[in-house]
Design an enzyme around this catalytic site. Sequence first.
Site, PDB file in Angstrom:
ATOM      1  N   ASP A 149       0.765  -1.211   0.087  1.00 35.59           N
ATOM      2  CA  ASP A 149      -0.029  -0.013  -0.043  1.00 35.59           C
ATOM      3  C   ASP A 149       0.918   1.338   0.029  1.00 35.59           C
ATOM      4  OD1 ASP A 149      -2.210   1.708   0.125  1.00 35.59           O
ATOM      5  OD2 ASP A 149      -3.318   0.389   1.628  1.00 35.59           O
ATOM      6  N   GLU A 164     -10.876   6.509   4.515  1.00 40.01           N
ATOM      7  CA  GLU A 164      -9.832   5.915   5.357  1.00 40.01           C
ATOM      8  C   GLU A 164      -9.891   6.359   6.915  1.00 40.01           C
ATOM      9  OE1 GLU A 164      -5.935   5.348   3.464  1.00 40.01           O
ATOM     10  OE2 GLU A 164      -6.479   5.348   1.716  1.00 40.01           O
TER      11      GLU A 164
END
Length: 842
Positions: A451, A643
Site C-alpha cells: 500500500d 480511510e
Amino acid sequence: MPKGEPVRRMRPRPGRTALLVTAGLLVTALPHASAGPSAATDGPVPWITAGAAVHPVREGRTATVTLTVTTADGTPLDRPVTVGHTAAGGTATAGADYAPATGTVTFPAGTPSGARRAVRLRTVRDPRPEVAETVRLRLRATGAAVPATGPLVVIDAHGLPYLDTRLPVHRRVRDLLGRMTLAEKIGQMTQAERRALRTPGDIATHHLGSLLSGGGSAPSPNTPRAWARMVDGFQLRTRATRLQIPLLYGVDAVHGHNNVTGTVIMPHNIGLGAARDPRLAERTAAVTATETRATGVPWTFAPCLCVTRDERWGRSYESFGEDPALVTALTSVVRGLQGAPDGRDLDRPDKVLATAKHYVGDGGTAYGSSSTDGYTIDQGVTRVRRAELEAVHLAPYRRAVRRGVGSVMPSYSSVDLLGDRAGPVKMHAHAELISRVLKGRMGFRGFTVSDWQAIDQLPGDYADDVRTSVNAGLDMIMVPNAYRTFQRTLRAEVAAARVSTARIDDAVSRILTQKFRLGLFERPYADTSRLPDVGSAGHRAVAREAAAASQVLLKNAGGLLPLKPTQKVYVAGSNADDLGHQAGGWTISWQGSSGDITRGTTVLDAMRRAAPGAAITYSEDASRPVRGHDVGVVVVGEAPYAEGVGDVGNGHDLALSAADRAAVDRVCAALRCAVLVVSGRPQLIGDRLGAIDALVASWLPGTEGDGVADVLYGRRPFTGRLPVSWPRSAAQLPINVGDRDYDPQFPFGWGLTTPHPAPAGDGAARLRSLAAAAAATERAGQARSARGDRIAGAARAVVQARVGTRLTPAVARPFAEADHLLLTGDLTGAVARLTDAYRAAR
C-alpha cells in the site's frame, strides 16, 4: 523510513496537476537551447518542437519526426528559420542499424505559426533478433530555439522469444527474465506516483515497472480522453528501454473509475452487500473494468475484501459487510473485473487486473489501537486467535485466489495472533501470512503490491523496511515518491546477500506474468474506440439498478412507501440534493467532496423525474412551511471521508448532525415521513425511530440517484437487506452477527420488501410448510438457487410481519443467524432459525 524523503501515510489529496502529465512527456517541455547570435531580435524568439520525446519504429522502416515552429504571439514568421538535424548518439550504429542522416529544413519568412516539416530516418533491416536500439536526433537552428535534448528514435526490439505470442506465458517470462539486469528487475518491482516523477525520462532511466494515480491525481482536464493521452504518454517512455517492458498503470477504481469526471460511479461496496446479488455485483465490476481500461489503465486496486467488524472504522463502506460468507459471495466482482479465473480474458479491452485488499484482517482492527496520524482504528491492530483469522478474515481471500485474482495488497494494519506470543506484526512484514499462507497454502500465483508508502511504517531504518518487506513476500513496492532511494537501497541489500536473487526473480516473474496476460507487450496503449462507452446510458442503467437494489427498507409503518406520484412531497435534509455526498469518499478526490463534482443525478432530481407532475417542495433545513403537503422525505447522513480520516473519534461520530436531527424532528412532527440515511455506515437513530414512519438505509448509492427514486415510487421493489448490524447506541460497538449479547436496533439481514402484502393464514403453519420445502430443495441440490431464495424470503416475511419494530434480543439473534446460514448454503438451518425468531416474537 527513508532519510531525506517526505513520509506520507495517506493517499494524496487533490493538488496541482504537474507539468509532467502532458507537456512533460513531449520534447516541447524540455529546456530549449539558444537560437544563436543570428537569431537576435527585438521580440520573442520562435521555437521548434519535435512532437513526442520518443519515436518508436520497426526495424527496416522509416521513422518520421515532425518539427513544428511556433511563435509567441501566433503570428507568421517575420524572418526565415533553418533547422539542421543530425542522427548521432544512442545505442544504434550508423550504417549497420540506420542510414546516416544529416540535413536541414527551412521555414521561410511568412510561414504560419504551427507549420510543420518532416524529418525522416531510415532504419536497416537485420535478420538477427535484437533488443531495442536508440538514435538521438540532434537539432540546431538559426532564427529559433530548439530543445536542448533532441528527439529519440527507437528501433523496436524484435525476434526475441519473449516477444513471440505463440509461446506460452511462462516461457516468455523465463526468456525475458534471463535477459534482465538486476537494475531492470528492481525497476519492475518499483511503483511510483506519476506526480513524483522528477522527469518523464526517469521511466526509462530507472526502468520503472509501474506508475499509479493516487486519489485525486488526475490530468488536466480531468476527462477520459485526457487520461488515455496521459497514460499513453507514460507508456511511450518505456519504448526507450532496451527490453521495452510496458508499464502497469494502477488506480483505485473502487466504485467505478472514480478518479475521472464523467464516469459512472457505482454504489460503494457496503451498498452492494445490501443488494445481496453476486451477479449484479459482477456486472457493476464489468462496467468499471470497461471504463477503466478505455482510459489506458489496465489495473485497479480493488476489490476490498475486508470483513468490517466495527462501524467506527472509516473504511466500513469499502467492505461488503460484517459476515465473511457475504464478503466471500461477492468476490464475484473479481470475475467482473478480470474475466475467467485462468487469466485468458485479461487482454480484452474491457478487462483489468484486480487487487484483493487489504490482506488480511484490516476490518478487524481494535478501536484505539491505531498509531497513525490521529486515526483511532484504521491501520490498527487485529487481535484474533488463529481459528477466527481463518474463518472470518482469510475466507474471502481463499475464494478470490480460486477466482484467479491477479494481485493482492497487504494491509497497513497489524495482526496479533493470540497465543503465539509474537505480539502485533505489521502485515507488510508478515512472512508467514504472505509467503507461507497466501502464496504457499492458498496457491496464489499473482503478485503482491504494498500500500501507499506502507513499508515506511515498519520498525527500523529504510534498509530494514525494504529488506523485511521484500523478504516477507512483497513483489512490488508502492514507494510512491522515493523511487530512486528504494532502488538504490534494494540493490545494496541484494549486493550484501540480505535479499536473495531468487526472491527478486520470483517477484519479477510474477509481475511479468500479469503484464503478458494483460497483452501489454502487444498493445500497451489505450483502445480509445471504447471511450464512447465511458459514462454511457447502458453503464448508468447498471449503476441505477445497483443503487435500487442497495436500498434497505428498515421500517414502513402503514405502508407509507412506495410513494404515489400524485402526492405532494416535502423534501429536506443535507443529502437530498448533494451528488458528492451520495457518492462518498474516493470520488474524484481521495476524501470526496460536496456538490456537483461529476455528472449524475441527486435523490431530489431523481424524485422530480420520477413524479414529473407532482408538487415537490425542497428545503434543506426544513425552514420553508410544511403545511399543505401529503408526505415528508428527509434525506440525511454523512459528508464524504476516506480511510482513517473518517474514523469515529477523529472528528466523526455516528450521530446525525444537529441540522439533520432538526430537519427530521420538524418534518416528522408535521407529516407522515420517510427518512433516508445516505451514509457509509449505520447512523444512530435512537428514540427518533418512533416518530419516523418509514426508514431507509440508502448507503452511498453513487451518481445514479434515479435508482433511489425507483424504489421510493415503486418502479422497483425494495429488496435490500442489512449487510451489517444496525446499533441502538455507540456503547454497543462493535456488534456483529453471532455475538453472544446481540441486541441491535435492526439485525444483520433485516430488510422489508415491497409490495408487502401481509402473509395470509397461520404464520406457524406457513413456516412448517416452508421448512418442508427447504428440505426438499436442499435434497435437490438447489439451496443456492432462485427457488431457495424465494423460500427464505417467504419465511423472512412471515417473521417480519409478526415482529414489526418490536425487535428483542431473542428475535434479533436467530434472525441474523438465519441470514448467515443462508449465505453458507444451509437453507433448512436458515428456515429453522427464522422459525425460532417467530416463536420468540410472541
